[in-house]
Design a protein around this motif. Structure first.
Motif, PDB file in Angstrom:
ATOM      1  N   ILE A   1       0.779  -1.228   0.099  1.00 36.28           N
ATOM      2  CA  ILE A   1      -0.040   0.032   0.043  1.00 36.28           C
ATOM      3  C   ILE A   1       0.925   1.214  -0.176  1.00 36.28           C
ATOM      4  CG2 ILE A   1      -1.906  -1.128   1.146  1.00 36.28           C
ATOM      5  CD1 ILE A   1      -1.481   0.470   3.771  1.00 36.28           C
ATOM      6  N   GLY A   2       2.263   1.099  -0.193  1.00 37.57           N
ATOM      7  CA  GLY A   2       2.988   2.465  -0.006  1.00 37.57           C
ATOM      8  C   GLY A   2       3.448   3.043   1.332  1.00 37.57           C
ATOM      9  N   TYR A   3       3.105   2.379   2.155  1.00 38.65           N
ATOM     10  CA  TYR A   3       3.348   2.943   3.578  1.00 38.65           C
ATOM     11  C   TYR A   3       4.984   3.044   3.773  1.00 38.65           C
ATOM     12  CZ  TYR A   3       3.654   3.448   8.785  1.00 38.65           C
ATOM     13  OH  TYR A   3       3.896   4.000   9.725  1.00 38.65           O
ATOM     14  N   GLU A   4       5.321   4.226   4.094  1.00 31.15           N
ATOM     15  CA  GLU A   4       6.755   4.407   4.447  1.00 31.15           C
ATOM     16  C   GLU A   4       6.987   4.812   5.838  1.00 31.15           C
ATOM     17  OE1 GLU A   4       8.107   7.214   1.363  1.00 31.15           O
ATOM     18  OE2 GLU A   4       7.840   5.635  -0.304  1.00 31.15           O
ATOM     19  N   GLY A   5       6.158   5.033   6.633  1.00 32.81           N
ATOM     20  CA  GLY A   5       6.347   5.067   8.181  1.00 32.81           C
ATOM     21  C   GLY A   5       6.970   4.204   9.102  1.00 32.81           C
ATOM     22  N   GLU A   6       7.122   4.530  10.412  1.00 36.18           N
ATOM     23  CA  GLU A   6       7.829   3.647  11.202  1.00 36.18           C
ATOM     24  C   GLU A   6       6.834   2.932  11.565  1.00 36.18           C
ATOM     25  OE1 GLU A   6       9.691   3.529  15.523  1.00 36.18           O
ATOM     26  OE2 GLU A   6       9.338   5.359  14.826  1.00 36.18           O
ATOM     27  N   ILE A   7       7.065   1.481  11.699  1.00 37.37           N
ATOM     28  CA  ILE A   7       6.316   0.315  12.310  1.00 37.37           C
ATOM     29  C   ILE A   7       7.115  -0.126  13.540  1.00 37.37           C
ATOM     30  CG2 ILE A   7       5.477  -2.077  12.078  1.00 37.37           C
ATOM     31  CD1 ILE A   7       5.212  -1.403   9.195  1.00 37.37           C
ATOM     32  N   ALA A   8       6.384   0.091  14.898  1.00 39.16           N
ATOM     33  CA  ALA A   8       6.943  -0.254  16.032  1.00 39.16           C
ATOM     34  C   ALA A   8       6.396  -1.449  16.559  1.00 39.16           C
ATOM     35  CB  ALA A   8       7.080   1.040  17.044  1.00 39.16           C
ATOM     36  N   TRP A   9       7.035  -2.137  17.720  1.00 36.52           N
ATOM     37  CA  TRP A   9       6.458  -3.335  18.219  1.00 36.52           C
ATOM     38  C   TRP A   9       6.394  -3.174  19.618  1.00 36.52           C
ATOM     39  CZ3 TRP A   9       3.867  -6.769  15.240  1.00 36.52           C
ATOM     40  CH2 TRP A   9       3.974  -6.808  13.870  1.00 36.52           C
ATOM     41  N   ASP A  10       5.190  -3.144  20.255  1.00 41.90           N
ATOM     42  CA  ASP A  10       5.040  -3.058  21.865  1.00 41.90           C
ATOM     43  C   ASP A  10       4.858  -4.246  22.520  1.00 41.90           C
ATOM     44  OD1 ASP A  10       4.232  -2.733  24.231  1.00 41.90           O
ATOM     45  OD2 ASP A  10       2.460  -1.429  23.899  1.00 41.90           O
ATOM     46  N   THR A  11       6.226  -4.858  22.769  1.00 45.73           N
ATOM     47  CA  THR A  11       6.371  -6.078  23.294  1.00 45.73           C
ATOM     48  C   THR A  11       5.658  -6.384  24.698  1.00 45.73           C
ATOM     49  OG1 THR A  11       8.654  -5.627  24.100  1.00 45.73           O
ATOM     50  CG2 THR A  11       8.509  -6.525  22.134  1.00 45.73           C
ATOM     51  N   SER A  12       5.314  -5.298  25.181  1.00 47.49           N
ATOM     52  CA  SER A  12       4.436  -5.536  26.451  1.00 47.49           C
ATOM     53  C   SER A  12       3.106  -5.879  26.392  1.00 47.49           C
ATOM     54  CB  SER A  12       4.454  -4.021  27.312  1.00 47.49           C
ATOM     55  OG  SER A  12       3.496  -3.209  26.596  1.00 47.49           O
ATOM     56  N   LYS A  13       2.643  -6.148  24.995  1.00 48.78           N
ATOM     57  CA  LYS A  13       1.428  -6.491  24.798  1.00 48.78           C
ATOM     58  C   LYS A  13       1.399  -7.924  24.252  1.00 48.78           C
ATOM     59  CE  LYS A  13      -0.717  -2.553  25.174  1.00 48.78           C
ATOM     60  NZ  LYS A  13      -1.505  -2.103  26.143  1.00 48.78           N
ATOM     61  N   PRO A  14       0.239  -9.062  24.579  1.00 43.43           N
ATOM     62  CA  PRO A  14       0.445 -10.241  24.069  1.00 43.43           C
ATOM     63  C   PRO A  14       0.742 -10.537  22.646  1.00 43.43           C
ATOM     64  CG  PRO A  14      -1.759  -9.555  24.509  1.00 43.43           C
ATOM     65  CD  PRO A  14      -0.974  -8.190  24.749  1.00 43.43           C
ATOM     66  N   ASN A  15       1.615 -11.709  22.256  1.00 40.38           N
ATOM     67  CA  ASN A  15       1.577 -12.059  20.730  1.00 40.38           C
ATOM     68  C   ASN A  15       0.317 -12.723  20.106  1.00 40.38           C
ATOM     69  OD1 ASN A  15       4.067 -11.160  19.797  1.00 40.38           O
ATOM     70  ND2 ASN A  15       5.222 -12.544  20.831  1.00 40.38           N
ATOM     71  N   GLY A  16      -0.371 -13.480  21.104  1.00 39.60           N
ATOM     72  CA  GLY A  16      -1.255 -14.252  20.687  1.00 39.60           C
ATOM     73  C   GLY A  16      -0.659 -15.627  20.359  1.00 39.60           C
ATOM     74  N   THR A  17      -1.542 -16.559  19.692  1.00 38.14           N
ATOM     75  CA  THR A  17      -1.258 -17.998  19.493  1.00 38.14           C
ATOM     76  C   THR A  17      -0.075 -17.936  18.601  1.00 38.14           C
ATOM     77  OG1 THR A  17      -3.424 -18.286  19.492  1.00 38.14           O
ATOM     78  CG2 THR A  17      -2.221 -20.109  18.382  1.00 38.14           C
ATOM     79  N   PRO A  18       1.162 -18.612  19.105  1.00 42.02           N
ATOM     80  CA  PRO A  18       2.381 -18.727  18.416  1.00 42.02           C
ATOM     81  C   PRO A  18       2.236 -19.245  16.799  1.00 42.02           C
ATOM     82  CG  PRO A  18       2.563 -19.881  20.435  1.00 42.02           C
ATOM     83  CD  PRO A  18       1.105 -19.707  20.405  1.00 42.02           C
ATOM     84  N   ARG A  19       1.385 -20.396  16.615  1.00 40.11           N
ATOM     85  CA  ARG A  19       1.387 -20.598  15.278  1.00 40.11           C
ATOM     86  C   ARG A  19       0.138 -21.287  14.881  1.00 40.11           C
ATOM     87  NH1 ARG A  19       4.992 -25.649  12.833  1.00 40.11           N
ATOM     88  NH2 ARG A  19       4.738 -25.006  10.657  1.00 40.11           N
ATOM     89  N   LYS A  20      -0.712 -20.812  13.768  1.00 33.95           N
ATOM     90  CA  LYS A  20      -1.637 -21.270  13.149  1.00 33.95           C
ATOM     91  C   LYS A  20      -1.460 -21.779  11.648  1.00 33.95           C
ATOM     92  CE  LYS A  20      -4.773 -18.350  15.961  1.00 33.95           C
ATOM     93  NZ  LYS A  20      -5.893 -17.458  15.625  1.00 33.95           N
ATOM     94  N   LEU A  21      -1.352 -22.917  11.364  1.00 33.51           N
ATOM     95  CA  LEU A  21      -1.020 -23.380  10.117  1.00 33.51           C
ATOM     96  C   LEU A  21      -1.848 -24.737   9.874  1.00 33.51           C
ATOM     97  CD1 LEU A  21       0.635 -23.426   7.361  1.00 33.51           C
ATOM     98  CD2 LEU A  21       2.347 -24.818   8.541  1.00 33.51           C
ATOM     99  N   LEU A  22      -2.337 -24.922   8.884  1.00 36.86           N
ATOM    100  CA  LEU A  22      -3.423 -26.050   8.556  1.00 36.86           C
ATOM    101  C   LEU A  22      -2.574 -27.135   7.702  1.00 36.86           C
ATOM    102  CD1 LEU A  22      -7.098 -24.388   7.753  1.00 36.86           C
ATOM    103  CD2 LEU A  22      -6.081 -25.734   9.996  1.00 36.86           C
ATOM    104  N   ASP A  23      -2.782 -28.518   7.701  1.00 31.84           N
ATOM    105  CA  ASP A  23      -2.384 -29.419   6.924  1.00 31.84           C
ATOM    106  C   ASP A  23      -3.221 -29.454   5.635  1.00 31.84           C
ATOM    107  OD1 ASP A  23      -1.571 -31.437   5.543  1.00 31.84           O
ATOM    108  OD2 ASP A  23      -1.867 -32.923   7.066  1.00 31.84           O
ATOM    109  N   VAL A  24      -2.750 -29.233   4.578  1.00 33.98           N
ATOM    110  CA  VAL A  24      -3.701 -29.051   3.448  1.00 33.98           C
ATOM    111  C   VAL A  24      -3.394 -30.069   2.262  1.00 33.98           C
ATOM    112  CG1 VAL A  24      -3.923 -26.315   3.576  1.00 33.98           C
ATOM    113  CG2 VAL A  24      -2.196 -27.598   2.062  1.00 33.98           C
ATOM    114  N   SER A  25      -2.622 -31.320   3.009  1.00 39.21           N
ATOM    115  CA  SER A  25      -2.484 -32.234   2.264  1.00 39.21           C
ATOM    116  C   SER A  25      -3.726 -33.021   1.441  1.00 39.21           C
ATOM    117  CB  SER A  25      -1.407 -33.172   2.818  1.00 39.21           C
ATOM    118  OG  SER A  25      -2.021 -33.877   4.007  1.00 39.21           O
ATOM    119  N   LYS A  26      -4.638 -33.157   2.345  1.00 38.04           N
ATOM    120  CA  LYS A  26      -5.903 -33.934   1.763  1.00 38.04           C
ATOM    121  C   LYS A  26      -6.582 -33.168   0.599  1.00 38.04           C
ATOM    122  CE  LYS A  26      -9.370 -36.680   3.909  1.00 38.04           C
ATOM    123  NZ  LYS A  26      -8.801 -37.376   2.989  1.00 38.04           N
TER     124      LYS A  26
END
Length: 184
Positions: free
Chosen positions: A127-152
């Motif tokens: 989208i052409g955003y050129e500003g700073e992206i900061a990360w607030d590590t005092s806030k939760p990350n959420g679930t570490p990983r969400k990946l489905l097995d799509v082999s079927k």
């Protein structure tokens, strides 16, 4: 045939199976990953995050990334996610109705994952955003990983078509050209 998303009705699955048996209906369960596209809420949230409230004549106010100076995202950006384009999900539903009569759940996804940080950077780039992206590590990350097995789904002969970058671009173009969605 009736397609049912398993996570919405897992407590009722036994009743659904019984009703389908009595009515002689074919049912199939499926599950899908996070969606992206012109109606995908997860990516839309990033559009809003990387935008500003300053109004110009060319871009809806909620999508003016060049005007924003910085954004703060929760966590450290490390959780991994998988995204499927909404049209690919629709395609899979039609595919399953025409090609699958088994009783096992079929997962809909890409089988590819990226971190929330990579996703945020990708959206910013598209989208052409050129500003700073900061990360607030005092806030939760959420679930570490969400990946489905799509082999079927792949064994059945189905594969997604829309790459994440293309879906984000299409969603952004849709937001730019549909003020009702862009201003929400």
């Amino acid at each position: 045939m009736i397609l049912i998303r398993n996570s919405f009705c897992y407590k009722l699955w036994g009743h659904i199976e019984y009703y389908a048996m009595v009515r002689d209906w074919q049912i199939n369960g499926f599950e899908f990953s996070n969606l992206h596209g012109y109606k995908g809420e997860d990516i839309a949230k990033l559009f809003s995050l990387l935008s500003t409230s300053v109004k110009t004549d060319t871009v809806p106010k909620s999508l003016q990334p060049a005007m924003q100076q910085s954004v703060i995202c929760w966590g450290d950006g490390s959780p991994l996610r998988e995204f499927l384009y909404v049209d690919d999900l629709a395609n899979l539903c039609v595919f399953l109705m025409n090609n699958y009569s088994g009783d096992e759940t079929v997962n809909a996804g890409t089988g590819k994952e990226l971190s929330i940080k990579e996703l945020t950077e990708l959206v910013a780039e598209v989208i052409g955003y050129e500003g700073e992206i900061a990360w607030d590590t005092s806030k939760p990350n959420g679930t570490p990983r969400k990946l489905l097995d799509v082999s079927k789904a792949e064994k059945l002969g189905w594969k997604y078509k829309t790459e994440l970058r293309d879906g984000i671009r299409l969603a952004y173009e849709d937001f730019l050209h549909n003020p009702v969605r862009a201003e929400r």
